[in-house]
Motif scaffolding. Structure first.
Motif, short mmCIF file in Angstrom:
data_model
loop_
_atom_site.label_atom_id
_atom_site.label_comp_id
_atom_site.label_asym_id
_atom_site.label_seq_id
_atom_site.Cartn_x
_atom_site.Cartn_y
_atom_site.Cartn_z
N ARG A 120 3.84 14.74 13.06
CA ARG A 120 3.46 16.05 12.52
C ARG A 120 3.15 17.07 13.61
O ARG A 120 3.05 18.26 13.32
CB ARG A 120 2.26 15.88 11.58
N SER A 121 2.99 16.59 14.83
CA SER A 121 2.76 17.49 15.97
C SER A 121 4.07 17.96 16.59
O SER A 121 4.06 18.77 17.51
CB SER A 121 1.91 16.79 17.03
N ASP A 122 5.19 17.43 16.10
CA ASP A 122 6.52 17.78 16.61
C ASP A 122 7.19 18.72 15.61
O ASP A 122 7.63 18.29 14.55
CB ASP A 122 7.34 16.50 16.79
N SER A 123 7.27 19.99 15.96
CA SER A 123 7.80 20.99 15.02
C SER A 123 9.25 20.75 14.66
O SER A 123 9.67 21.06 13.54
CB SER A 123 7.62 22.39 15.60
N ASP A 124 10.02 20.20 15.57
CA ASP A 124 11.43 19.91 15.26
C ASP A 124 11.54 18.76 14.27
O ASP A 124 12.34 18.81 13.33
CB ASP A 124 12.20 19.56 16.54
N ALA A 125 10.71 17.73 14.46
CA ALA A 125 10.76 16.57 13.57
C ALA A 125 10.35 16.94 12.15
O ALA A 125 10.97 16.49 11.18
CB ALA A 125 9.87 15.46 14.10
N THR A 126 9.30 17.76 12.00
CA THR A 126 8.81 18.08 10.67
C THR A 126 9.75 18.97 9.88
O THR A 126 9.59 19.11 8.66
CB THR A 126 7.42 18.74 10.74
N LYS A 127 10.72 19.56 10.54
CA LYS A 127 11.71 20.37 9.82
C LYS A 127 12.68 19.49 9.03
O LYS A 127 13.29 19.95 8.06
CB LYS A 127 12.49 21.24 10.80
N ILE A 128 12.82 18.23 9.45
CA ILE A 128 13.83 17.39 8.83
C ILE A 128 13.27 16.09 8.24
O ILE A 128 13.86 15.53 7.31
CB ILE A 128 14.95 17.04 9.83
N VAL A 129 12.15 15.60 8.77
CA VAL A 129 11.58 14.33 8.33
C VAL A 129 10.32 14.58 7.50
O VAL A 129 9.48 15.40 7.87
CB VAL A 129 11.22 13.44 9.54
N SER A 130 10.18 13.88 6.39
CA SER A 130 8.98 13.97 5.55
C SER A 130 8.02 12.83 5.88
O SER A 130 8.41 11.81 6.44
CB SER A 130 9.35 13.91 4.07
N SER A 131 6.74 13.01 5.51
CA SER A 131 5.76 11.95 5.73
C SER A 131 4.72 11.96 4.62
O SER A 131 4.46 13.00 4.00
CB SER A 131 5.07 12.12 7.09
N VAL A 132 4.14 10.79 4.38
CA VAL A 132 3.07 10.60 3.39
C VAL A 132 2.00 9.75 4.04
O VAL A 132 2.28 8.63 4.48
CB VAL A 132 3.60 9.92 2.11
N ASP A 133 0.76 10.26 4.10
CA ASP A 133 -0.28 9.55 4.85
C ASP A 133 -1.21 8.70 3.98
O ASP A 133 -2.19 8.16 4.48
CB ASP A 133 -1.10 10.53 5.70
N VAL A 134 -0.93 8.58 2.69
CA VAL A 134 -1.75 7.74 1.81
C VAL A 134 -0.86 6.75 1.06
O VAL A 134 -1.06 6.48 -0.12
CB VAL A 134 -2.57 8.60 0.82
N ALA A 135 0.09 6.18 1.77
CA ALA A 135 1.04 5.26 1.13
C ALA A 135 0.41 3.93 0.77
O ALA A 135 1.06 3.09 0.13
CB ALA A 135 2.25 5.03 2.04
N ASP A 136 -0.86 3.72 1.13
CA ASP A 136 -1.56 2.51 0.71
C ASP A 136 -2.16 2.67 -0.68
O ASP A 136 -2.74 1.72 -1.22
CB ASP A 136 -2.65 2.14 1.72
N LEU A 137 -2.04 3.86 -1.27
CA LEU A 137 -2.54 4.12 -2.62
C LEU A 137 -1.37 4.23 -3.59
O LEU A 137 -0.28 4.66 -3.21
CB LEU A 137 -3.33 5.43 -2.66
#
Length: 315
Positions: free
Chosen positions: A257-274
Motif C-alpha cells: 500500500r506504500s507503493d503507488s504503482d502497485a496500488t493502481k493495479i493490485v487490490s488488498s484486504v487486511d481482514v481476511a481472517d474474518l
C-alpha cells in the motif's frame, strides 16, 4: 467490519497495568502509614474490576459480531465468481488456516480454484538472487511480453503467471506453461497442489505471510511487491489477502500500500481472517474483472471496508 478482539488487546494491557498497581498496594508498602498509596490501591482495585467487566462485555459483543457474520451475512458472496477460475498463491509463512478459509470462501463464491501455489522463501531470499536471475531469463517464453524496465522479480511474477494463469478464459496448461512450472518446481522455488493441473486461471489471490519477528523494514518487501505486480500483469487481476498485522509496519500489505504503482493495479484486504474479510476478497476479485483496484479493510485501507458496488451506503 472490525473484530472486537482487536480492542480486547488494549484492554488486556490495561488489565496488567492495573494488576501491577494492585500488587503494589497490597505488597510490602502496606501498613507503612501511607494513606496515599492505600487510597491509590483501592482506586486501582476498582479500575481492575471495571476493566474485567469491559473485557467480558467486549468478548460478548465479539461473539455476537462473529455469529452475526456467520449466520446472517454469510452467503453474500455466494455465486459472485461462478465459472471463474482462480489460482491461490501463498507467500512464505502464510497461515494454513487463513489459506483454507480463503479457499473455502472462493469455493462458495462459485469459483474453481485451479491450483494452490506455495511460494518458497528461497524465491525471495536475497542470497538466492544469483539462482533466481538466470533461471527467470531462461524460463521466459516467446509469448511473454516483458516490460523494458521490469525488475527480476516482476519478471518472476510474469513467468509464474504464464504457468498458472492467463488474461483470456478457457486457457489450458500448454507446453510453455509446463516448461515454466517444471523449471520453478525443480529449482524448489514454488510447489503446486495438485502437482499436475489442466486449467489456467484468470484471477489470482495471494495470501500474505505472517510478519517476521522482529518486524522487518517495509523496504524488505520490495521484491515481493514486484513479484505480485508481475502476477497481475500476467493475469486478469490480483487480490492480496492478509491479516491486520500484515497492514502494519513490517507487513507485506503495508509495503504494497506504500507503493503507488502497485496500488493502481493490485487490490488488498487486511481482514481476511474474518468472514466479512473473506467475502471482501471475493468482491475485490469481481472488481478486478472490471479493471479496477482498491485497498480494503480496517487498517489504513484508503478505499474503505469493501468495494463501493457492494456497500449499501457510503459510510
Amino acid at each position: 467490519m472490525i473484530d472486537f478482539r482487536y480492542h480486547i488487546v488494549s484492554i488486556v494491557a490495561i488489565f496488567f497495568a492495573l494488576g501491577a498497581g494492585v500488587v503494589l498496594g497490597a505488597g510490602p508498602l502496606k501498613g507503612t502509614g501511607s494513606d496515599l498509596i492505600q487510597d491509590q490501591a483501592n482506586i486501582d482495585r476498582a479500575n481492575l474490576v471495571a476493566a474485567r467487566d469491559e473485557i467480558t462485555q467486549l468478548k460478548a459483543l465479539n461473539k455476537y459480531h462473529q455469529d452475526y457474520e456467520a449466520k446472517v451475512t454469510a452467503g453474500l458472496a455466494n455465486g459472485k465468481l461462478t465459472d471463474r477460475k482462480v489460482a491461490l498463491v501463498t507467500m512464505p509463512n502464510a497461515d494454513g488456516d487463513l489459506v483454507n478459509s480463503v479457499n473455502d470462501e472462493l469455493q462458495k463464491s462459485g469459483a474453481q480454484v485451479t491450483v494452490r501455489v506455495s511460494v518458497n522463501a528461497k524465491l525471495l531470499d536475497p542470497g538466492q538472487r544469483q539462482l533466481v536471475e538466470p533461471l527467470v531469463t531462461q524460463l521466459i517464453t516467446s509469448d511473454i511480453t516483458v516490460p523494458q524496465d521490469s525488475t527480476t522479480y516482476q519478471r518472476a511474477g510474469l513467468i509464474l503467471a504464464r504457468g498458472i494463469a492467463a488474461k483470456d478464459p478457457a486457457r489450458t496448461v500448454d507446453d510453455n506453461a509446463n516448461k515454466i512450472n517444471s523449471g520453478l518446481t525443480s529449482s524448489e522455488l514454488v510447489s503446486f497442489k495438485p502437482s499436475q493441473f489442466k486449467d489456467r486461471a484468470t484471477l489470482i489471490v495471494v495470501v500474505a505471510g505472517k510478519p517476521a519477528t522482529p518486524a522487518p523494514a517495509n523496504s524488505s518487501y520490495a521484491d515481493a511487491v514486484d513479484f505480485i505486480e508481475g502476477l497481475d500483469e500476467g493475469s486478469s487481476g490480483v487480490v492480496v489477502a492478509g491479516t491486520p498485522d500484515t497492514a502494519k509496519d513490517g507487513g507485506l500489505l503495508k509495503a504494497l500500500r506504500s507503493d503507488s504503482d502497485a496500488t493502481k493495479i493490485v487490490s488488498s484486504v487486511d481482514v481476511a481472517d474474518l468472514p466479512a474479510g473473506q467475502m471482501t476478497v471475493v468482491f475485490a476479485l469481481v472488481e478486478q474483472t472490471t479493471g479496477k483496484a482498491g485497498q480494503y479493510g480496517a487498517f489504513d485501507a484508503k478505499d474503505g471496508i469493501a468495494p463501493a458496488a457492494v456497500q449499501v451506503k457510503d459510510n
